[in-house]
Scaffold this motif. Structure first.
Motif, PDB file in Angstrom:
ATOM      1  N   SER A   1      -7.396   1.011   1.471  1.00 12.52           N
ATOM      2  CA  SER A   1      -8.699  -0.721   0.696  1.00 12.52           C
ATOM      3  C   SER A   1      -7.365  -1.894   1.019  1.00 12.52           C
ATOM      4  O   SER A   1      -8.359  -2.801   0.950  1.00 12.52           O
ATOM      5  CB  SER A   1      -9.101  -0.459  -1.222  1.00 12.52           C
ATOM      6  N   ASN A   2      -5.901  -1.793   0.435  1.00  9.90           N
ATOM      7  CA  ASN A   2      -5.329  -2.661   0.994  1.00  9.90           C
ATOM      8  C   ASN A   2      -5.473  -3.563   2.892  1.00  9.90           C
ATOM      9  O   ASN A   2      -4.305  -4.218   3.208  1.00  9.90           O
ATOM     10  CB  ASN A   2      -4.253  -2.530   0.536  1.00  9.90           C
ATOM     11  N   GLY A   3      -6.178  -2.422   3.636  1.00 11.15           N
ATOM     12  CA  GLY A   3      -6.197  -2.694   4.839  1.00 11.15           C
ATOM     13  C   GLY A   3      -5.596  -2.071   5.898  1.00 11.15           C
ATOM     14  O   GLY A   3      -5.396  -2.180   7.069  1.00 11.15           O
ATOM     15  N   LEU A   4      -4.327  -1.371   5.830  1.00 13.54           N
ATOM     16  CA  LEU A   4      -3.599  -0.400   5.854  1.00 13.54           C
ATOM     17  C   LEU A   4      -4.238   0.844   6.991  1.00 13.54           C
ATOM     18  O   LEU A   4      -5.052   1.301   6.079  1.00 13.54           O
ATOM     19  CB  LEU A   4      -2.912  -0.103   5.450  1.00 13.54           C
ATOM     20  N   VAL A   5      -3.960   0.825   7.633  1.00 15.07           N
ATOM     21  CA  VAL A   5      -5.344   1.534   8.731  1.00 15.07           C
ATOM     22  C   VAL A   5      -4.099   2.372   9.615  1.00 15.07           C
ATOM     23  O   VAL A   5      -3.074   2.276  10.303  1.00 15.07           O
ATOM     24  CB  VAL A   5      -5.464   0.784  10.405  1.00 15.07           C
ATOM     25  N   ILE A   6      -4.098   3.639   9.413  1.00 14.68           N
ATOM     26  CA  ILE A   6      -3.754   4.776  10.137  1.00 14.68           C
ATOM     27  C   ILE A   6      -4.569   5.937  10.808  1.00 14.68           C
ATOM     28  O   ILE A   6      -5.273   6.432  10.145  1.00 14.68           O
ATOM     29  CB  ILE A   6      -2.867   5.864   8.849  1.00 14.68           C
ATOM     30  N   GLU A   7      -4.127   6.565  11.778  1.00 12.21           N
ATOM     31  CA  GLU A   7      -4.524   7.313  12.657  1.00 12.21           C
ATOM     32  C   GLU A   7      -4.395   8.542  13.040  1.00 12.21           C
ATOM     33  O   GLU A   7      -2.149   8.246  12.981  1.00 12.21           O
ATOM     34  CB  GLU A   7      -5.157   6.656  13.929  1.00 12.21           C
TER      35      GLU A   7
ATOM     36  N   GLU B   1     -10.900   6.951  -3.455  1.00 13.38           N
ATOM     37  CA  GLU B   1     -11.966   7.065  -2.991  1.00 13.38           C
ATOM     38  C   GLU B   1     -13.155   5.923  -2.940  1.00 13.38           C
ATOM     39  O   GLU B   1     -14.308   5.849  -1.454  1.00 13.38           O
ATOM     40  CB  GLU B   1     -13.156   6.944  -4.621  1.00 13.38           C
ATOM     41  N   SER B   2     -11.488   4.247  -2.197  1.00  8.65           N
ATOM     42  CA  SER B   2     -12.607   3.389  -1.732  1.00  8.65           C
ATOM     43  C   SER B   2     -12.173   3.514  -0.318  1.00  8.65           C
ATOM     44  O   SER B   2     -12.227   2.551  -0.077  1.00  8.65           O
ATOM     45  CB  SER B   2     -12.080   2.076  -2.922  1.00  8.65           C
ATOM     46  N   ASP B   3     -10.824   4.177  -0.187  1.00  7.85           N
ATOM     47  CA  ASP B   3     -10.899   4.036   1.489  1.00  7.85           C
ATOM     48  C   ASP B   3     -11.880   4.509   2.292  1.00  7.85           C
ATOM     49  O   ASP B   3     -12.412   5.667   2.083  1.00  7.85           O
ATOM     50  CB  ASP B   3      -9.512   5.017   1.291  1.00  7.85           C
ATOM     51  N   VAL B   4     -12.097   4.659   3.292  1.00  8.74           N
ATOM     52  CA  VAL B   4     -12.499   4.626   4.814  1.00  8.74           C
ATOM     53  C   VAL B   4     -12.221   5.706   5.757  1.00  8.74           C
ATOM     54  O   VAL B   4     -10.925   5.416   5.457  1.00  8.74           O
ATOM     55  CB  VAL B   4     -13.810   3.527   5.090  1.00  8.74           C
TER      56      VAL B   4
END
Lengths: 450, 450
Positions: free
Chosen positions: A30-36, A67-70
């Protein structure tokens, strides 16, 4: 519900998306951090909302999700295919230890705010771990942000929260804890933890921080964090330490006892030094090496967890100076402070006119503790007439204890007893290595003027 | 009446007893001290009640006498007779300089009180000179006791008396002044003198003291006094310095700038060190050698005497810590303190909750000055958000100035102006070498843990 070791809402989400270990996933926090990375089964050690993925660089990382993370599936790689990650054993040896990084703010977890140009603390421990994969050489990492403050804002009630949280984490079975913290008051917090855990710490608690923010090229964050992780995962001692650069270059860090440390420079990487004591160890973070400097330590596993938490917030800590110190002591007593720590001059002296104020404080039940503003050396109130009068008035001298540590200790003692006799006994007992009977001469730094 | 250079009651007594230069005399001082020697004519330099005699060891000494002292003739030795003293030139070369020792108490002028076992200050400078004849190698010595206190009792009004007395002595034409002083607060007094004489000091003022009383075999009194006398009589710089042991052995002393010095150890002989600055000189007292370490000094004789005396006694000096610092600032403002110096954490920070208290202080006309409790390094309130808010609230940061020196300076500034703008300008101007624009890295001591 247990889904490949996951529980709670993570297990529900994973199963509803049909995600399985081996799938490439993208987590958009939710803070914009993207991890793959590639989803792995969960280590069973702790029951926390943490998703474990293997990153492209071969490291495993635990990512705290809510729960708010995608969560998205972006592919699946079969073993042996060209896109598959290099198997663990062939890439980098990931430590088999478990370390928890507890984030309490500070420069180590800060970035430049491009709006104001100033540095603000707001990197999560997960982001830190992501940006410093070397951490994973020694241990798999779980992480949590407890505070995101600059350490000048730290207060005793926050020490208590850190202590409670640390105790919880220890009880889950981690091999060690790293606490990231601002450097300004790190020594106060490390002393607080030292007293709270003095009866039982089964694993190392390594506090660390940085003098330059982690998005600057000159940052010491990475070096210090790796060193602290090495201490937390592998050190033979189970003590509260502060692990920071030992020299200005990236050679070794020092693991200082939490009750013996002081920040001695505003900006140098090697600002932290032990006063009146040898550090516990020299630590070469990129070399997997810990060199013990003081063998008189509490061993990992020797004690089971015991916590003695709680601090009195109404303690005054003042420095003696040639001004109206008697008046200041009187004011503090009148304002209801529960105890006073004085940084006396030299052997621990105050001016003669302050002795009556001290007597009055003691007689009204306010303990007055005396350490020395010289920092190095040992309080001795038996040498000069002033000191003898101070003793007669009831001051509590505390040997070679650092004044800052005396303040933390008095706050801790006063939360246990307000009885002056008991306060004296506890202040003068060596509880967490904060005092020693004698020093060798080498503990004074070399003053070289070239 | 002038009698062989003597005036006043001494001239009267000498002539009534028929005493003449060349006579052996015994002086029984009212404090019991007995001195025997050969009466010499008076140096004409100062008009003081001082009797000059040549001691058995060949040294000349000036002895302060008063009308209650007993003076006896115990013989007369003709030149060339066996009992005659060795002529000056053949014994020891007595320095041709004139140095005044101003006694302000402290361990250097103290003895063990055999009643209580504690150390009390009560040796007069004359007794000191008598017991350390090496002093006379560099200069003839006049001496006076101004205070006989332990230095924890020093107050700003006493700084003023020392400054007035020093100015008087300088105006009489001495080549330099030695001020003996207790070590506990010597750095505060040396800073006070530095500011008061910043506009004009024609000769060196060398403060000194000792960590062990002069009647102990391990005393450093003699070494330090001789080194200070060498500086006062022969140094090329006319600055206020603190001259103390540079190492624990009797090798060299260091002459530190009065605004850069700090007592860093309770008991070591080499307790005094310059912080964020190089000492002015290394001094070998038994070798007549002064090695300049910092050539950027004010030269002897470049300035004529100018005194800027006076200190505000209502200045608070506090140390920031994780306790109720906002409350303490509020109390000090309410109690009418004229200014506050805060030893901030790290770069000079206070906790966010104290910023409103600072703003309130400044708005009610109380300047708030910030230095750093790390001691080494430089205050910088532009790096972190806290610092910027502090600047906006009106704090005055003072670069690399020691916090103790910032306190002395604010006391001195507030005795000249209470206007906040002027206070800021003066606090941030480098008046007596208390700040510098940049340091080299070597100014940080080497922390060796062996």
């Amino acid at each position: 519900m247990d889904y490949y070791g996951y529980r709670g809402f993570i297990a529900r989400i994973l199963s509803s998306l049909g995600l399985e270990p081996g799938d490439y996933v993208r987590i958009i926090k939710s803070n914009g951090l993207v991890i793959e990375g590639i989803l792995l089964p969960r280590y069973s050690l702790v029951d926390e909302p943490i998703l474990v993925v293997k990153l492209k660089n071969g490291y495993n990382i635990g990512i705290r999700v809510d729960e708010s993370d995608v969560l998205e599936k972006i592919g699946r790689v079969e073993r042996g295919s060209p896109g598959a990650p290099v198997p663990l054993a062939e890439s980098i040896e990931v430590g088999d230890k478990h370390v928890f990084i507890l984030g309490c703010g500070g420069t180590v977890a800060s970035r430049i705010d491009y709006e104001t140009g100033a540095v603000k603390p707001y990197i999560s421990p997960e982001e830190l771990t992501l940006s410093i994969p070397e951490l994973l050489k020694y241990a798999s990492i779980d992480a949590e942000q407890l505070f995101s403050i600059l350490s000048e804002d730290m207060k005793p009630w926050m020490w208590s929260k850190i202590i409670d949280e640390t105790a919880k984490i220890i009880s889950r079975g981690y091999d060690g804890i790293v606490i990231t913290h601002g450097t300004d008051t790190m020594s106060y917090t490390s002393a607080a933890l030292s007293f709270a855990f003095h009866r039982g710490l089964p694993v190392p608690v390594a506090m660390t921080g940085s003098q330059r923010s982690s998005d600057r090229p000159s940052s010491d964050a990475s070096f210090n964090l790796v060193a602290a992780t090495l201490v937390a995962s592998n050190a033979p001692f189970a003590e509260v330490t502060v692990v920071m650069h030992g020299e200005s270059s990236d050679t070794y860090a020092l693991a200082h006892r939490g009750v013996r440390i002081r920040k001695m420079h505003t900006s140098r990487r090697d600002a932290f030094h032990s006063i009146n004591a040898r550090p516990l160890a020299r630590v070469w973070p990129y070399d997997n090496r810990i060199e013990i400097l003081d063998w008189n330590f509490r061993k990992r596993g020797d004690y089971s967890l015991a916590v003695d938490n709680g601090f009195d917030e109404k303690v005054a800590y003042i420095k003696h100076y040639p001004g109206p110190i008697a008046e200041i002591i009187d004011i503090l007593v009148d304002k209801g402070f529960h105890g006073i720590v004085i940084e006396g001059t030299g052997f621990g002296h105050v001016s003669s006119d302050a002795i009556e104020s001290i007597r009055r404080a003691v007689e009204s039940g306010v303990p007055v503790v005396v350490a020395s503003q010289t920092l190095f050396g040992r309080v001795n109130l038996n040498v000069y007439s002033t000191g003898r009068k101070m003793l007669e008035a009831g001051v509590i001298p505390v040997e070679d204890m650092l004044p800052e540590v005396a303040y933390v200790k008095l706050s801790w003692v006063l939360a246990r007893t307000r009885d002056l006799k008991d306060v004296r006994v506890m202040m003068q007992a060596n509880i967490a290595g904060e005092m020693s009977l004698r020093h060798d001469l080498n503990l004074y730094p070399r003053w070289v003027y070239e």
